[in-house]
Motif scaffolding. Sequence first.
Motif, PDB file in Angstrom:
ATOM      1  N   SER A 188     -12.916  -8.939  62.844  1.00 34.06           N
ATOM      2  CA  SER A 188     -13.046  -9.319  61.302  1.00 34.06           C
ATOM      3  C   SER A 188     -13.507  -8.153  60.634  1.00 34.06           C
ATOM      4  N   ILE A 189     -13.389  -8.247  59.189  1.00 35.10           N
ATOM      5  CA  ILE A 189     -14.002  -7.074  58.252  1.00 35.10           C
ATOM      6  C   ILE A 189     -14.750  -7.974  57.428  1.00 35.10           C
ATOM      7  N   GLY A 190     -15.968  -7.509  57.193  1.00 35.41           N
ATOM      8  CA  GLY A 190     -17.060  -8.077  56.253  1.00 35.41           C
ATOM      9  C   GLY A 190     -17.792  -7.009  55.665  1.00 35.41           C
ATOM     10  N   GLY A 191     -18.537  -7.621  54.809  1.00 36.68           N
ATOM     11  CA  GLY A 191     -19.368  -6.642  54.004  1.00 36.68           C
ATOM     12  C   GLY A 191     -19.972  -7.410  52.856  1.00 36.68           C
ATOM     13  N   THR A 192     -20.757  -6.705  51.901  1.00 33.44           N
ATOM     14  CA  THR A 192     -21.423  -7.472  50.988  1.00 33.44           C
ATOM     15  C   THR A 192     -21.187  -6.709  49.557  1.00 33.44           C
ATOM     16  N   ILE A 193     -20.800  -7.205  48.441  1.00 28.61           N
ATOM     17  CA  ILE A 193     -20.472  -6.700  47.199  1.00 28.61           C
ATOM     18  C   ILE A 193     -21.615  -6.778  46.202  1.00 28.61           C
ATOM     19  N   VAL A 194     -21.944  -5.769  45.616  1.00 29.95           N
ATOM     20  CA  VAL A 194     -23.001  -5.629  44.627  1.00 29.95           C
ATOM     21  C   VAL A 194     -22.207  -5.214  43.413  1.00 29.95           C
ATOM     22  N   PRO A 195     -22.450  -5.792  42.431  1.00 32.85           N
ATOM     23  CA  PRO A 195     -23.184  -7.008  42.175  1.00 32.85           C
ATOM     24  C   PRO A 195     -22.617  -8.209  42.721  1.00 32.85           C
ATOM     25  N   ILE A 196     -23.268  -9.257  43.323  1.00 33.41           N
ATOM     26  CA  ILE A 196     -22.603 -10.314  43.936  1.00 33.41           C
ATOM     27  C   ILE A 196     -21.497 -11.339  43.299  1.00 33.41           C
ATOM     28  N   ASP A 197     -21.588 -11.068  42.066  1.00 35.85           N
ATOM     29  CA  ASP A 197     -20.565 -11.753  41.226  1.00 35.85           C
ATOM     30  C   ASP A 197     -19.737 -11.059  40.690  1.00 35.85           C
ATOM     31  N   GLY A 198     -19.346  -9.794  40.865  1.00 34.54           N
ATOM     32  CA  GLY A 198     -18.503  -8.606  40.640  1.00 34.54           C
ATOM     33  C   GLY A 198     -16.999  -8.527  41.058  1.00 34.54           C
ATOM     34  N   ASP A 215       1.179  -7.335  56.645  1.00 31.10           N
ATOM     35  CA  ASP A 215       0.162  -8.429  56.696  1.00 31.10           C
ATOM     36  C   ASP A 215      -0.616  -8.255  55.508  1.00 31.10           C
ATOM     37  N   THR A 216      -1.069  -9.401  54.872  1.00 31.96           N
ATOM     38  CA  THR A 216      -1.970  -9.431  53.649  1.00 31.96           C
ATOM     39  C   THR A 216      -2.898 -10.264  53.887  1.00 31.96           C
ATOM     40  N   LEU A 217      -4.117 -10.328  53.816  1.00 31.63           N
ATOM     41  CA  LEU A 217      -5.046 -11.342  53.929  1.00 31.63           C
ATOM     42  C   LEU A 217      -5.908 -11.219  52.782  1.00 31.63           C
ATOM     43  N   LYS A 218      -6.523 -12.327  52.402  1.00 32.32           N
ATOM     44  CA  LYS A 218      -7.425 -12.450  51.283  1.00 32.32           C
ATOM     45  C   LYS A 218      -8.531 -13.282  51.636  1.00 32.32           C
ATOM     46  N   SER A 219      -9.726 -12.803  51.025  1.00 29.17           N
ATOM     47  CA  SER A 219     -11.229 -13.676  51.067  1.00 29.17           C
ATOM     48  C   SER A 219     -11.435 -13.608  49.494  1.00 29.17           C
ATOM     49  N   VAL A 220     -12.545 -14.863  49.454  1.00 25.02           N
ATOM     50  CA  VAL A 220     -13.079 -14.946  48.302  1.00 25.02           C
ATOM     51  C   VAL A 220     -14.422 -14.791  48.375  1.00 25.02           C
ATOM     52  N   PRO A 221     -15.141 -14.010  47.975  1.00 20.77           N
ATOM     53  CA  PRO A 221     -16.485 -13.440  48.128  1.00 20.77           C
ATOM     54  C   PRO A 221     -17.538 -14.676  47.866  1.00 20.77           C
ATOM     55  N   VAL A 222     -18.517 -15.073  48.616  1.00 26.34           N
ATOM     56  CA  VAL A 222     -19.617 -15.936  48.172  1.00 26.34           C
ATOM     57  C   VAL A 222     -20.795 -15.482  48.299  1.00 26.34           C
ATOM     58  N   ASN A 223     -21.404 -15.514  47.120  1.00 29.35           N
ATOM     59  CA  ASN A 223     -22.641 -14.737  46.759  1.00 29.35           C
ATOM     60  C   ASN A 223     -22.381 -13.363  47.074  1.00 29.35           C
ATOM     61  N   GLY A 224     -21.444 -12.538  46.958  1.00 32.52           N
ATOM     62  CA  GLY A 224     -21.095 -11.378  47.312  1.00 32.52           C
ATOM     63  C   GLY A 224     -20.719 -10.834  48.821  1.00 32.52           C
ATOM     64  N   GLN A 225     -20.936 -11.861  49.491  1.00 37.35           N
ATOM     65  CA  GLN A 225     -20.439 -11.664  50.953  1.00 37.35           C
ATOM     66  C   GLN A 225     -19.024 -12.071  51.156  1.00 37.35           C
ATOM     67  N   PHE A 226     -18.344 -11.536  52.109  1.00 39.48           N
ATOM     68  CA  PHE A 226     -17.172 -11.714  52.616  1.00 39.48           C
ATOM     69  C   PHE A 226     -16.771 -11.408  54.177  1.00 39.48           C
ATOM     70  N   THR A 227     -15.770 -12.270  54.863  1.00 35.88           N
ATOM     71  CA  THR A 227     -15.614 -12.154  55.885  1.00 35.88           C
ATOM     72  C   THR A 227     -13.914 -12.473  56.274  1.00 35.88           C
ATOM     73  N   ILE A 228     -13.203 -11.436  56.424  1.00 40.78           N
ATOM     74  CA  ILE A 228     -11.697 -11.409  56.761  1.00 40.78           C
ATOM     75  C   ILE A 228     -11.243 -11.538  58.070  1.00 40.78           C
ATOM     76  N   PRO A 229     -10.960 -12.718  58.953  1.00 37.04           N
ATOM     77  CA  PRO A 229     -10.417 -12.519  60.188  1.00 37.04           C
ATOM     78  C   PRO A 229      -9.251 -11.532  60.172  1.00 37.04           C
ATOM     79  N   ALA A 230      -9.258 -10.615  61.055  1.00 38.85           N
ATOM     80  CA  ALA A 230      -8.033  -9.606  61.082  1.00 38.85           C
ATOM     81  C   ALA A 230      -7.679  -9.093  62.690  1.00 38.85           C
ATOM     82  N   ASN A 231      -6.371  -8.926  62.839  1.00 39.21           N
ATOM     83  CA  ASN A 231      -6.087  -8.417  63.975  1.00 39.21           C
ATOM     84  C   ASN A 231      -6.666  -7.030  64.321  1.00 39.21           C
ATOM     85  N   ASN A 232      -6.418  -6.466  65.320  1.00 37.46           N
ATOM     86  CA  ASN A 232      -6.778  -5.321  65.831  1.00 37.46           C
ATOM     87  C   ASN A 232      -6.006  -4.333  65.062  1.00 37.46           C
ATOM     88  N   GLY A 233      -6.568  -2.979  64.678  1.00 40.21           N
ATOM     89  CA  GLY A 233      -5.491  -2.044  64.289  1.00 40.21           C
ATOM     90  C   GLY A 233      -6.461  -1.586  62.888  1.00 40.21           C
TER      91      GLY A 233
END
Length: 103
Positions: free
Chosen positions: A27-37, A48-66
């Motif tokens: 997976s790919i994860g991280g924190t966005i600052v500001p949290i609502d930005g 392949d195109t994957l999308k995540s909606v950040p929650v309280n600035g944090q996100f995780t995207i399940p992703a294949n190797n590479g």
Amino acid sequence: MKNGATLTATIILIVALHSFRDTNSGSIGGTIVPIDGAIYVWAFQNRDTLKSVPVNGQFTIPANNGVWKVIVDAKDPYRDVMIENVRVNDGKETNLGEIRLQR
């Protein structure tokens, strides 16, 4: 009796198929600052195109190797952020840490 044998065979087949499924993912994860930005966080690899909606600035995207390209789709007045060459390894989270959005 025939229904019981069919059910048993179906269960065995499902278990067998799950045991051979592709486990080459992390997976790919991280924190966005500001949290609502940010609106979305996108990850691209070949077709392949994957999308995540950040929650309280944090996100995780399940992703294949590479190697992936990650784009943070920022809200106004912030600018989008692109991070290239994000490597995902089997069963591990690639943590991008804190991504600070600029105006």
